[in-house]
Design an enzyme around this catalytic site. Structure first.
Site, short mmCIF file in Angstrom:
data_model
loop_
_atom_site.label_atom_id
_atom_site.label_comp_id
_atom_site.label_asym_id
_atom_site.label_seq_id
_atom_site.Cartn_x
_atom_site.Cartn_y
_atom_site.Cartn_z
NE ARG A 149 -3.79 -64.97 -14.48
CZ ARG A 149 -4.76 -64.49 -15.29
NH1 ARG A 149 -4.88 -63.20 -15.44
NH2 ARG A 149 -5.56 -65.30 -15.91
CB THR A 150 1.64 -69.49 -16.22
OG1 THR A 150 0.81 -69.63 -15.06
CG2 THR A 150 2.84 -70.40 -16.06
CE LYS A 158 2.90 -80.68 -39.53
NZ LYS A 158 4.24 -80.29 -40.06
NE ARG A 214 -0.68 -73.75 -17.65
CZ ARG A 214 -1.25 -72.68 -17.08
NH1 ARG A 214 -2.24 -72.06 -17.69
NH2 ARG A 214 -0.83 -72.24 -15.92
CG HIS A 262 0.52 -73.98 -11.64
ND1 HIS A 262 1.77 -73.66 -12.14
CD2 HIS A 262 -0.34 -73.09 -12.20
CE1 HIS A 262 1.66 -72.64 -12.97
NE2 HIS A 262 0.40 -72.28 -13.02
#
Length: 320
Positions: free
Chosen positions: A69-70, A96, A117, A145
């Site tokens: 959703r986000t 890396k 995120r 959030h």
């Protein structure tokens, strides 16, 4: 219709925590979200120019945790505003050994703003100190959030006839690890509301969040372990899943998973106007039979996420 200038509270700013917001800035954002919603849906009197305010702008989407959703709503939001997106996954040069801040500094070379995120609490705030352009916190571990909290509050206001002050909001489920509830509780604390925290033993709202709520001195808080104790007086029931990915001990997760299931019977004593919400995904804590409940708002909640994130992008870029 002329575009309104963004206030300094939004324009060019990082969006890291709900603590950054004021009642006034939230109201301004919601007015912009209403404009975005009207434009997308072609409502009478809407301004179609809203759908081109980000033409030639690029949004960087940097996600180191799974997201449906986000991620999708931010991508759709930017595209609805006439812009484009650059997607970055965990298969970046971090594999890396590159530091997160170096990755983000590279990505912002190609973008006008970024969304991040990350599984580490506080990571987005830490990295923001290295960046020249705005970054939006799309979830940092079990921290916050903030954009989810904004879309949740927008949904509450829409479902409750524009009202926030005086509401009783019950949060049910994993309140310890659920970052959506952490941010929403702190955002709601700016208003005179009653907050009921209902959770399984050991998954209660963190003391740090409760202290933040108490510090504002507006919200009344009540904690219990029985949904039926509070459901009859709840204007909003905000349900969350148990956050399996945050548990160190799988046996402990299995012990609490399924502690609460909201089904038709659980809502027997609810007010007819009670709004049922969930940030999704659900994993059994809301029965599918509840989808037919008129005030089951979780899919409308997800749609609202696009409009609110359109408004956030536009406000931060100073184009709406």
């Amino acid at each position: 219709m002329a575009m309104e200038l963004a206030t300094e509270e939004w324009k060019g700013s990082h969006v890291l925590s709900v603590s950054d917001f004021s009642v006034e800035s939230v109201a301004e954002l919601f007015a912009a979200a209403d404009k975005c919603k009207a434009a997308v849906n072609g409502a009478e009197g809407s301004d179609p120019a809203v759908l081109q305010v980000c033409k030639n702008k690029v949004l960087g989407l940097v996600f180191y945790e799974p997201s449906t959703r986000t991620n999708c709503s931010f991508a759709a939001a930017m595209q609805r505003l006439g812009g484009t997106c650059l997607q970055v996954s965990e298969n970046s040069s971090v594999k890396k050994g590159e530091t997160l801040q170096d990755t983000m500094r590279c990505i912002e070379c190609y973008c006008d703003l970024t969304v991040l995120r990350h599984p580490e609490k506080g990571s987005v705030s830490r990295v923001s100190a290295y960046l020249r352009k705005p970054v939006l916190n799309a979830g940092d571990g079990d921290g916050e959030h903030p954009t989810q909290a904004l879309l949740d509050l927008f949904t509450i206001a829409n479902e409750q006839g524009g009202k926030i002050e005086g509401l009783t909001i019950t949060m049910l489920g994993d309140l310890k690890y659920g970052r959506t509830t952490h941010s929403l509780a702190k955002l709601l604390a700016m208003y005179r509301v009653k907050l009921n925290f209902v959770s399984p033993q050991g998954l209660g709202m963190p003391e740090s969040v409760k202290k933040s709520v108490a510090a504002l001195g507006r919200a009344e808080v009540f904690e219990c372990s029985d949904l039926q104790e509070v459901v009859a007086k709840s204007d909003v029931l905000y349900v969350t899943r148990v956050q399996k990915e945050r548990f160190q001990d799988l046996a402990e997760y299995e012990r609490v998973q399924g502690s609460f299931v909201v089904d038709s019977k659980a809502l027997d004593n609810a007010m007819s106007t009670c709004t049922v919400m969930h940030p999704l995904p659900r994993v059994g804590e809301i029965a599918e039979e509840v989808d037919d409940y008129p005030n089951a708002a979780y899919f409308r909640q997800m749609e609202n996420g696009m409009y609110v994130r359109m408004a956030i992008i536009a406000k931060v870029l100073g184009v709406l």
